[in-house]
Design an enzyme around this catalytic site. Structure first.
Site, short mmCIF file in Angstrom:
data_model
loop_
_atom_site.label_atom_id
_atom_site.label_comp_id
_atom_site.label_asym_id
_atom_site.label_seq_id
_atom_site.Cartn_x
_atom_site.Cartn_y
_atom_site.Cartn_z
N CYS A 95 0.85 -1.19 0.00
CA CYS A 95 0.00 0.00 0.00
C CYS A 95 0.88 1.24 0.00
CB CYS A 95 -0.91 0.00 1.22
SG CYS A 95 -1.80 1.55 1.47
N CYS A 98 0.01 3.80 2.76
CA CYS A 98 0.54 3.39 4.06
C CYS A 98 2.05 3.61 4.11
CB CYS A 98 0.22 1.92 4.32
SG CYS A 98 -1.55 1.58 4.33
N ASP A 487 34.72 17.78 -21.03
CA ASP A 487 36.17 17.88 -20.87
C ASP A 487 36.78 17.23 -22.13
OD1 ASP A 487 38.77 18.06 -19.63
OD2 ASP A 487 38.59 15.91 -19.24
N ASP A 681 36.27 13.21 -16.61
CA ASP A 681 36.79 11.95 -16.07
C ASP A 681 37.86 12.12 -15.01
OD1 ASP A 681 38.85 12.82 -17.88
OD2 ASP A 681 39.66 10.79 -17.76
N ASP A 685 38.32 17.51 -12.73
CA ASP A 685 36.96 17.82 -13.16
C ASP A 685 35.96 17.79 -12.00
OD1 ASP A 685 37.72 18.07 -15.84
OD2 ASP A 685 37.57 15.91 -16.16
#
Length: 788
Positions: A95, A98, A487, A681, A685
């Site tokens: 539910c 609930c 990048d 990467d 960065d």
């Protein structure tokens, strides 16, 4: 045995990512240190010592290391108030209303910092102030769950154990009992309809039938009312069916409850099937590890294997932990982690990840990460916790359902009471019936069940493509992308640099030029430095190196055997007033000067990824307005890469802080509701990834800092997966909005017809349970990402 100690240090003023990496490496080498990791984004250094006895000595040595590498950085100790995270399985929770109530009440408990229920996986995740409070909180949670949903069992998730979300034997037994009771009740119902009995006999038969079929629903409604939980589907069905009996519509009262129960059964089966399908997408945790000890094999849980242990992986088995192959050769299936169907060849020296499946050869692997730090563990954690970051649509629907049901109940009351007093000749029983139809159809289950399932399905489907999305909020945000910023090195290009040309000045040999450059770059972990050291192919005697200094954005100044060596880009030569040779090339140029005299230059080339051009084309094809590249590389190289790929804008020679500044400017140019992605990467960065609306990290080869800062991780290092993620997000949104529109339209139409006396309870049951079932089945389509 001494207890382990953990300290967190704040490195105020830390702005050099390369220096951060050096500090981390040096601290790791200290005696007694079991873990040292720097989060460059929030400038924190976490140290774990093997025992508490020498932690202060380690801290002093760490401060000395920081002072030597970055003298301007101030080191401060942070007192860690360690919070405890606990996961409970709410077995049998079906539910959604609930679930929302349980979540709200648990969040209000003393000592609970946050609480969220993932309805899809039936998991309650809460964070407390400390471990000493956890058991008390768990007891209180059990009481809350027992009060709101008595049939739900609270189980504590065990570390390393998988939880199956399909029905267990006990649940199947409960369903069987319900079917038997409903079957007997249906028999009484048929007898009462087929045969012509007296009024009271007919009433008795229908009442017995009703109690057998819907007695549990009525009982739940009464319990909830007693506990102050009034407005839910049990209450709606109880009021509607008892109301039908009150106006002598016995057959419809029983029929509505019968078809409601049947519909609930099919709905729960559909939800469980969806849960099972979604969770099986991430069924990648290895069950065991064959560890080699003194020449003998032992089968252990992956959690019990330690770094340096040697494991044996036989054909057909999953690789249980990250490591390096030390013996053997085989093909491995990586589809569970990367989404790539083509097997990968591994041999001695190859890096392998937990979750890969060994296809044909016998492999001996030296473990390099404990299971908790392995790639597969991080993936499982990301996906399992992704739905705790709820999307705006999901949060809105949850709040909407909270207020919607009481409004509907009072509207139904108005429909039942007002017209008989206002409209001449109106029948009270007729308008009560209309109000009951209105009540039955009003339940918002179709929305509050299917929407979380939809987002979780989108996240699960993306993970099978090697795209890990850390939250439903990011999945939804991907629908509004205007700008994608990349990048260069390691993102659009392979990041695998090679020395392609050595050009010394007169009086300097190529070997001498390469030697000076290698000694200058020996402390750097940048890919360019690595390529120079690989080309040098000799050991560097670091005893002759002194006065090492990294000049941000320019290069390195160092003394080698008493000689001052400068190695870097043209800006370093300009800043030191050294005449240099200007080189126009597609590669990166490292200029070298010795004792203020120009010694020559080295050209290092990086290849564009085969996938990069397709990535830019795909992004433009799906309507992304602008593609941009930010790089610290020189303008000549950046411009040539940008032109070849068809990028809209290129910004070169940027320092990490300048990347953030440029990103801010780009952000101001996009539309107010548009989102900006940054794809990177490297550790440099991390600040930009954190600043972007949605940060993508290249996870296969990317740094831990970038992955930590990112919102989406691409396991295959393919930039084209950015467009794939956006397509999955759009498909997920389309299916979710199909459900929203379908559910609302059907419910509004039937509610209007019911209020107008043109719809019966049969249509109302379809508008509730039938619509929910169709919405859940529609969600299953989210998992199909084969064409994306």
């Amino acid at each position: 045995m001494e207890a382990a100690a953990r300290k967190e240090l704040i490195l105020e003023g830390l702005c050099c990512a390369n220096c951060a990496a050096k500090i981390e490496a040096k601290v790791k080498e200290l005696d007694g240190v079991s873990l040292a990791t720097i989060n460059f984004v929030n400038k924190t250094l976490i140290i774990e010592a093997q025992n508490t006895a020498n932690i202060n000595e380690i801290i002093d040595k760490t401060k000395a290391i920081v002072n030597r590498i970055e003298s301007d950085v101030v080191v401060k100790e942070k007192t860690i108030l360690k919070s405890e995270k606990k996961v409970l399985i709410l077995m049998g929770l079906c539910c959604t209303n609930c679930a929302a109530k349980i979540e709200r009440e648990v969040a209000k408990l003393p000592g609970v910092k946050s609480a969220v229920i993932d309805f899809t996986s039936q998991r309650l995740i809460f964070e407390s102030d400390g471990s000493e409070k956890v058991n008390i909180i768990v007891t209180q949670v059990e009481k809350i769950v027992n009060r709101i949903e008595p049939d739900v069992k609270v189980l504590q998730e065990e570390k390393g154990k998988k939880v199956k979300y399909h029905a267990h034997d006990e649940e199947e037994g409960s369903i069987k009992n319900e079917l038997i009771k409903s079957g007997i009740g249906a028999a009484f119902f048929i007898v009462a309809i087929v045969f012509n009995f007296s009024y009271w006999t007919e009433f008795a038969l229908f009442l017995i039938s009703y109690l057998l079929i819907g007695g549990e629903v009525v009982l739940k409604a009464l319990k909830n009312i007693k506990n102050g939980q009034i407005f839910d589907e049990n209450f709606l069905m109880t009021i509607a069916t008892i109301g039908a009996f009150a106006i002598s519509e016995f057959p419809e009262g029983v029929a509505v409850m019968l078809f409601y129960q049947i519909g609930e059964l099919f709905q729960n089966l559909a939800v469980n099937r969806s849960r099972k399908s979604i969770t099986e997408l991430m069924d990648i945790k290895p069950e065991f590890a064959n560890i080699k000890i003194n020449g003998e094999e032992r089968k252990l849980d992956p959690d019990d294997v330690r770094i340096g242990d040697v494991i044996i992986v036989k054909p057909g088995e999953k690789i249980p932990l990250d490591g390096k192959v030390i013996a053997g050769k085989s093909m491995v299936d990586t589809i569970a982690l990367t989404g790539e169907s083509v097997p990968r060849e591994v041999e001695e020296g190859s890096e392998v990840l937990a979750g890969f499946i060994n296809k044909n050869g016998l492999l001996e692997i030296e473990v390099t990460k404990e299971f908790g730090e392995s790639t597969v563990s991080k993936i499982l954690d990301m996906v399992q916790n992704a739905t705790s970051r709820k999307a705006p649509t999901e949060s809105f629907i949850t709040k909407f359902a909270r207020y919607y049901t009481p409004v509907v109940v009072f509207s139904a009351l108005a429909i039942a009471v007002i017209p008989p007093f206002v409209i001449p000749g109106a029948s009270f029983s007729d308008w009560v019936y209309r109000a009951l139809v209105f009540l039955v159809v009003s339940c918002p289950c179709a929305l509050v069940v299917s929407i979380p399932l939809g987002f979780f399905g989108g996240i699960g489907g993306a993970s099978r493509k090697g795209i890990l999305i850390k939250g439903s909020n990011y999945l939804e945000a991907l629908n509004s992308v205007d700008v994608v910023v990349f990048d260069k090195t390691g993102t659009l290009t392979k990041g695998v640099f090679k020395v392609t040309k050595v050009s010394p000045q007169d009086g300097v040999t190529p070997e001498e030029l390469l030697t000076f450059a290698a000694y200058a770059e020996s402390y750097s972990n940048h890919p360019i430095a690595t390529s120079i050291l690989n080309a040098y192919q000799k050991d560097v005697d670091k005893e002759v190196i002194s006065d090492y200094e990294e000049v941000p954005g320019q290069g390195i100044s160092v003394k080698v055997d008493g000689k001052e060596v400068l190695a870097g880009n043209y800006r370093l030569m300009v800043s030191k007033n050294i005449p240099y040779e200007n080189v126009d090339t597609a590669g990166s140029v490292i200029h070298v000067a010795v004792d203020k005299n120009y010694a020559g230059n080295i050209v290092i080339s990086d290849e564009i990824k085969e996938d990069s051009k397709e990535a830019i084309r795909a992004l433009k094809g799906i309507g992304v307005k602008k593609t941009v590249m930010l790089t610290g590389d020189n303008k000549s190289v950046a411009s040539k890469v940008g032109a070849e790929l068809g990028l809209d804008e290129v910004y070169a020679e940027l320092l990490p802080d300048q990347k953030v500044e440029r990103l801010e400017l780009i952000d101001k140019e996009k539309s107010s509701k548009g989102k900006m992605i940054f794809v990177g990467d490297g550790i440099n960065d991390a600040p930009v990834l954190a600043r972007a609306d949605i940060g993508f990290a290249m996870g296969g080869l990317g740094s831990d800092a970038a992955i930590e800062a990112a919102d989406v991780v691409i396991m295959t290092d393919e930039p084209s997966k950015v467009a794939g993620a956006i397509k999955i997000a759009r498909r997920t949104k389309t299916i979710i909005w199909q459900n929203i529109v379908f559910a609302i339209v059907v419910k509004v139409v039937i509610m209007a017809l019911g209020a107008g006396g043109l719809a019966t309870m049969w249509e109302a049951v379809f508008g509730d349970v039938g619509v929910t079932l169709i919405a859940v089945l529609n969600v299953m389509r989210v998992l199909k990402t084969d064409n994306i």
